[in-house]
Each structure stands twice: as structure tokens, then as C-alpha cells.
Design an enzyme around this catalytic site. Structure first.
Site, PDB file in Angstrom:
ATOM      1  N   SER A 293       0.813  -1.209   0.000  1.00 42.27           N
ATOM      2  CA  SER A 293       0.000   0.000   0.000  1.00 42.27           C
ATOM      3  C   SER A 293       0.854   1.270   0.000  1.00 42.27           C
ATOM      4  O   SER A 293       1.565   1.554  -0.955  1.00 42.27           O
ATOM      5  CB  SER A 293      -0.961  -0.050   1.191  1.00 42.27           C
ATOM      6  OG  SER A 293      -1.909   0.973   1.137  1.00 42.27           O
ATOM      7  N   ASP A 304      10.164   5.443  -9.902  1.00 42.73           N
ATOM      8  CA  ASP A 304       9.731   6.042 -11.164  1.00 42.73           C
ATOM      9  C   ASP A 304      10.487   7.321 -11.497  1.00 42.73           C
ATOM     10  O   ASP A 304      10.706   7.638 -12.666  1.00 42.73           O
ATOM     11  CB  ASP A 304       8.226   6.324 -11.125  1.00 42.73           C
ATOM     12  CG  ASP A 304       7.395   5.065 -11.333  1.00 42.73           C
ATOM     13  OD1 ASP A 304       7.991   4.005 -11.626  1.00 42.73           O
ATOM     14  OD2 ASP A 304       6.154   5.133 -11.194  1.00 42.73           O
ATOM     15  N   LYS A 318      -0.472  -4.155  -3.543  1.00 46.61           N
ATOM     16  CA  LYS A 318      -1.782  -3.619  -3.177  1.00 46.61           C
ATOM     17  C   LYS A 318      -1.925  -2.223  -3.780  1.00 46.61           C
ATOM     18  O   LYS A 318      -1.373  -1.264  -3.272  1.00 46.61           O
ATOM     19  CB  LYS A 318      -1.961  -3.554  -1.657  1.00 46.61           C
ATOM     20  CG  LYS A 318      -3.322  -2.990  -1.222  1.00 46.61           C
ATOM     21  CD  LYS A 318      -3.453  -2.972   0.294  1.00 46.61           C
ATOM     22  CE  LYS A 318      -4.819  -2.428   0.724  1.00 46.61           C
ATOM     23  NZ  LYS A 318      -4.949  -0.980   0.505  1.00 46.61           N
TER      24      LYS A 318
END
Length: 553
Positions: A293, A304, A318
Site C-alpha cells: 500500500s 519512477d 496492493k
């Protein structure tokens, strides 16, 4: 186009619009009618059961079971929270509760203190790990469920509670004043070498980002110029706290995570809106299969933007967002309302719960359908199965004897006995038991039950069972018995062969008696493969930079 045709077309379009509106209205009304009808049936059924069923029933319990069974059909994160569980839910999301500040559990001989939290009432008055709880106020608690003992210890801040414990042969009484307990999101931070700082982030409750910020500022003040952020075993929590933590390392104005759901009001883009604390410090993030999460938002966003090297194992996967919705009678429902997408555009949700409901089996995204995305520097990353690390660290596999010694509480009990006869030890990072002390532990084990089956012995057992089913056993009986003789383990020999890992586990448990949770974490870093690899990456700038700029993973 002539006027007649135009008029006909206009009438047709108007009719189509009206008709479509009618069907939409009808469809909506049909769904509302179906909901009302089924709720009425359910209420009628419970009422009739209460009247006619042969035994007494508890309507509250029966309805709660029905609600939970219904929600289980959706996903594990959509849950019902009745009024009596609201305090526990609030503690999970805020990290706050009123109590004495001690984790309790049951080790087979009653309820005991597993860990008193540093600086809170239980630790301050002198309660220790392994204290067996006898009474809370006037209630004998030796034989009642741990959850009930926990409820008795909790209460409004500034109220008194009496606790009686057994420690060895002594019975001790404590009068405690409950406090507002705020569980730390950062249970430990420190330096692993002269230049490298380490921050353990175990949760994402309220104030998590401030705790990380303060830890980083303190470490920088100590001369740290590279950092390890440990998100292993962190189950996640508040998305806004995750966004704030990313913002510590990423420039202002960048997307962190987008939430997209069925309703417009759940669609939101979290951005960095502050000046970062440090956008240059070399950073490694540790993750594993239990990082979920909000942990995955932090790790994924930093990956990223090529802002951190990720080391460890693939995260949980998740990519779902939950919202808490109030219901009548002070109950609540935590409901999945959206999926989240990190800066590259990928959603890392691993299980497709819609398909799982249809198939009846857990359905994950097959590798062939996982889509490719690109990081800021052009590195290929994939969606649909958690966050994959840049550098894989295999999971540590412990020997069966180590599992047995822990599971049977021998490590726990010996650490308790050791602490009672040793008033102090060296610092957590320096402490380890000596050869002589390990020999004492081996002697202490004499006569205690801790047998186990090794992996190889289990394989031979399976082979034997299969041979008996296939009626081949008599033909290969002699060979199987010969193999059994060779692979049969010796507990005494295993204590020698696996003493390095047993000593590490035992040393960390002993450290916890003196330095509690913080010390246990610090001691565990000494021989941690992921931490060692992180230090290696951070100490070789070319290797670190090459990992973040390579176009192919």
C-alpha cells in the site's frame, strides 16, 4: 436536407434521448428496487428466525456474520467496523490510544508482557518483558483471552489502573496512570557507518512524514550524506503521509500518485507541494513481500523518478485505496473506492478481485499481460504485480532447529533468564553472546523438548507415503531405511552446525530485554544482507548511478 427530413431526424433524436433517459432511470430504479427488496427479505428473515428458531439467537451476532460474509465476496480490504471496534480502528489509522503502552501476548503459560514501549507507563514503572499478568484492577487475567486483557488495560488518559504480575518467583504490584499512547512510525534510526544513515519506517499513521523528516535532519546533523530507508514489513496506511515522505526527496510540483475510482470525488492527484528536504542525497529503499500500500507508493514513486535504488524482494502488490464511510449507530465501513497509479502510470495491484469472484480462485495478472512503463530515465518497469526491486536479495532461510527453538519459546525464555542474572550488557550494535555463553544455552536446553523434522526428512517421509500408496514400498524399503539412517538429524549436531544463526537470534532477543524494540532493530542490522548490499551500493557512486540510468533492467 429538406425540412421534413430534418424534422423527422429531430423527432427521432429527441425520442432517442428521452428513451435513453427512461431506460437509465428505469435501470437505476430497478437497482434501487432490488436493494430495497433484498434488504426487506433479510430483515424479515432475521425477525422470523428470532421468533421461530428452536434455540435463542443473538441478532447482532447473526447480522454481523451476514455482513462480513457479504463483504468477503468483494476484497479483503472492504470491512465492517461495528461501534465496539471503533477504538481499535482509530488506533490503527492514527497510532493513538489510551493505555499503559505495552504489547501483550500469550506464550502458553498465560498472558505476558511481550514488549513495553519506551517512555510509556508500563516501561516507566519497571514492567519487563516476560512479566506474567495476574490481575488488572480486580480481574484475574491469567486464563482469559489476550484481547480481553488488552481491553482492560486500555482506557481514557489520566485514569488509574492496578496491575499485578509474576516475575520468576516474585509477585509484583504496579499502579499505573494511563496515557495517550502514540505508537512511533519510526521505531529506530541511526548510523550504520560514518557516512550512512538508516531509518526504519514501520507504519504510515498520522505524523509518519514528520518522524521521517526529523530523523533525517538529525542524521544529517551527525554528518550523514547517504541514506537507507527501510520499508520492509510495512503494511502501509495513510496515502497523504506517503506523499509527504516522497516530497522529502522529490522537487515541488511533481505527481506522486493518482487515485481513480467510479465516483468523481475519489479521483485525486497527490503532488509534491513543498520544497524537498534533500533532493540530492543518495538513497536506497529496502522492500520485501510484506511492503504494501503506502509503502509501495513511496518505493514506486522514488523508483519512477529514478530517485532511489530499490533493494530487497518484490512488494505485496496492493494498488487499492480505501475510504471510511460512517454508517448508522456509530458503525463504519472501510470500502475500496479507487485504484492508485504511480508517476510512470502503472498500477501495481497484483490480485484481480473481480475475476477472483467469478472464478472462485485467486486470480493474478499473468506475466504475458503485464504492461511496460518507463521511469524518468527510461528504465523499463512493469505493472500488475507489486514493485520489483532494482537489486534482488533472497529471503533468509533459517534451519528447522532455529524455527523450533523460537516456536517453543526456548529463545524467549533463555533471554529472560539471562537478563535476570546480568544487570547490563554492551550496546545493541556491539553485543553478541560469547562461545562460553552459547555453551551454557546448549546445556540449558538439555531435557527440553524442541524436536523437529528437517526438510530432507520430510521429503523422505513423503517418498515413503507415496511408495506405500503405489505398492512399491516393499521393493524399495531397504533403500528408504538406508536413506533415513543417513538423513536422520541430530539436535546436538544441529546446534553446532547452525550456531551462527541461532546465536544471532538469541543475541537479538537478549538485547530486547535491555533496549526494547529500538535495540532489537539496531542489533538486527549487524548481519542484515539487504543493509549490507545497500551500504555497498551507496559506497560505490558509479554503481549507484549506473543502476538509476540503465535503460534495461
Amino acid at each position: 436536407m429538406n425540412k421534413t427530413l430534418k424534422k423527422s431526424l429531430l423527432v427521432f433524436l429527441l425520442g432517442a434521448i428521452v428513451l435513453s433517459g427512461f431506460f437509465a432511470f428505469k435501470t437505476k430504479n430497478d437497482k434501487l428496487f432490488a436493494i430495497a427488496k433484498n434488504i426487506d427479505i433479510f430483515a424479515t428473515m432475521v425477525r422470523e428466525l428470532d421468533s421461530y428458531y428452536v434455540d435463542e439467537i443473538d441478532p447482532d451476532e447473526l447480522v454481523t456474520i451476514g455482513i462480513n460474509a457479504m463483504l468477503e465476496e468483494l476484497d479483503p480490504y472492504t470491512t465492517y467496523i461495528p461501534e465496539e471496534e471503533s477504538d481499535d480502528f482509530r488506533m490503527m489509522t492514527t497510532g493513538e490510544y489510551g493505555g499503559v503502552g505495552a504489547l501483550i501476548g500469550n506464550r502458553g503459560e498465560g498472558n505476558i508482557v511481550i514488549m513495553p514501549y519506551t517512555g510509556f507507563p508500563a516501561q516507566s514503572v519497571g514492567m519487563k518483558i516476560a512479566d506474567q499478568l495476574l490481575k488488572v484492577d480486580t480481574v484475574a487475567v491469567s486464563d482469559i483471552p489476550t484481547s480481553e486483557v488488552s481491553s482492560l488495560l486500555k482506557g481514557p488518559a489520566n485514569t488509574e489502573v492496578f496491575v499485578q504480575v509474576k516475575r520468576g518467583d516474585d509477585t509484583l504490584d504496579f499502579n499505573l496512570t494511563r496515557r495517550k499512547i502514540v505508537i512511533k512510525n519510526v521505531p529506530f534510526y541511526g548510523k550504520v557507518d560514518e557516512h550512512t544513515g538508516y531509518i526504519k519506517l514501520s507504519d504510515f499513521t498520522t505524523n509518519a512524514s514528520n518522524e521521517v523528516r526529523n530523523a533525517l535532519l538529525d542524521l544529517k546533523g551527525q554528518g550523514v550524506d547517504r541514506l537507507i530507508l527501510d520499508l520492509r514489513d510495512n503494511p502501509g496506511g495513510l496515502v497523504n503521509e506517503a506523499a509527504e515522505i516522497v516530497n522529502l526527496f522529490i522537487p515541488k510540483g511533481k505527481d506522486i500518485v493518482k487515485t481513480i475510482g467510479k465516483l468523481e470525488n475519489v479521483n485525486y492527484t497527490y503532488k509534491t507541494n513543498k520544497t524537498p528536504l534533500d533532493k540530492e542525497i543518495p538513497l536506497v529503499v529496502l522492500i520485501n513481500e510484506n511492503s504494501a500500500s503506502a509503502s509501495e507508493i513511496v518505493a514506486g514513486a522514488l523508483q519512477d523518478y529514478d530517485r532511489a535504488v530499490l533493494i530487497g524482494r518484490k512488494s505485496f502488490g496492493k494498488g487499492l485505496v480505501q475510504t471510511t464511510i460512517p454508517l448508522s449507530y456509530n458503525s463504519q465501513m472501510k470500502i475500496t473506492t479507487a485504484k492508485y497509479y504511480i508517476p510512470s502510470g502503472r498500477c501495481i495491484q497484483a490480485i484481480d478481485y473481480a475475476q477472483t469472484r467469478e472464478n472462485g480462485e485467486i486470480t493474478t495478472v499473468p506475466d504475458s499481460l503485464r504492461k511496460e512503463f518507463k521511469t524518468k530515465n527510461g528504465r523499463v518497469v512493469l505493472d500488475g504485480a507489486g514493485i520489483e526491486p532494482d537489486e534482488l536479495i533472497e529471503k533468509v532461510k533459517y534451519a528447522p532447529i532455529s524455527y523450533s527453538l523460537v516456536a517453543r519459546s526456548h529463545i524467549f525464555d533463555y533471554a529472560t533468564q539471562y537478563a535476570r542474572s546480568h544487570p547490563e550488557i554492551s550496546s545493541p550494535s556491539d553485543f553478541s553472546i560469547s562461545d562460553e555463553e552459547y555453551e551454557q544455552f546448549v546445556k540449558w536446553l538439555d531435557g527440553k523438548e524442541y524436536d523437529y523434522t528437517t526438510y530432507l526428512e520430510k521429503s523422505v517421509e513423503d517418498l515413503t507415503e507415496l511408495a506405500e500408496k503405489e505398492t512399491y514400498y516393499d521393493e524399495i524399503k531397504a533403500q528408504i531405511e538406508a536413506i533415513n539412517t543417513k538423513v536422520h538429524h541430530s539436535k546436538e549436531q544441529d546446534l553446532i552446525n547452525h550456531q551462527k544463526e541461532i546465536r544471532k537470534i538469541l543475541s537479538e532477543e537478549i538485547v530486547s530485554r535491555y533496549y526494547f524494540q529500538e535495540g532489537m532493530i539496531e542489533a538486527s542490522l549487524n548481519d542484515d544482507p539487504a543493509v549490507k548490499e545497500a551500504v555497498n551500493f551507496l559506497s560505490i557512486p558509479d554503481k549507484y548511478q549506473q543502476t538509476l540510468t540503465a535503460s534495461v533492467k
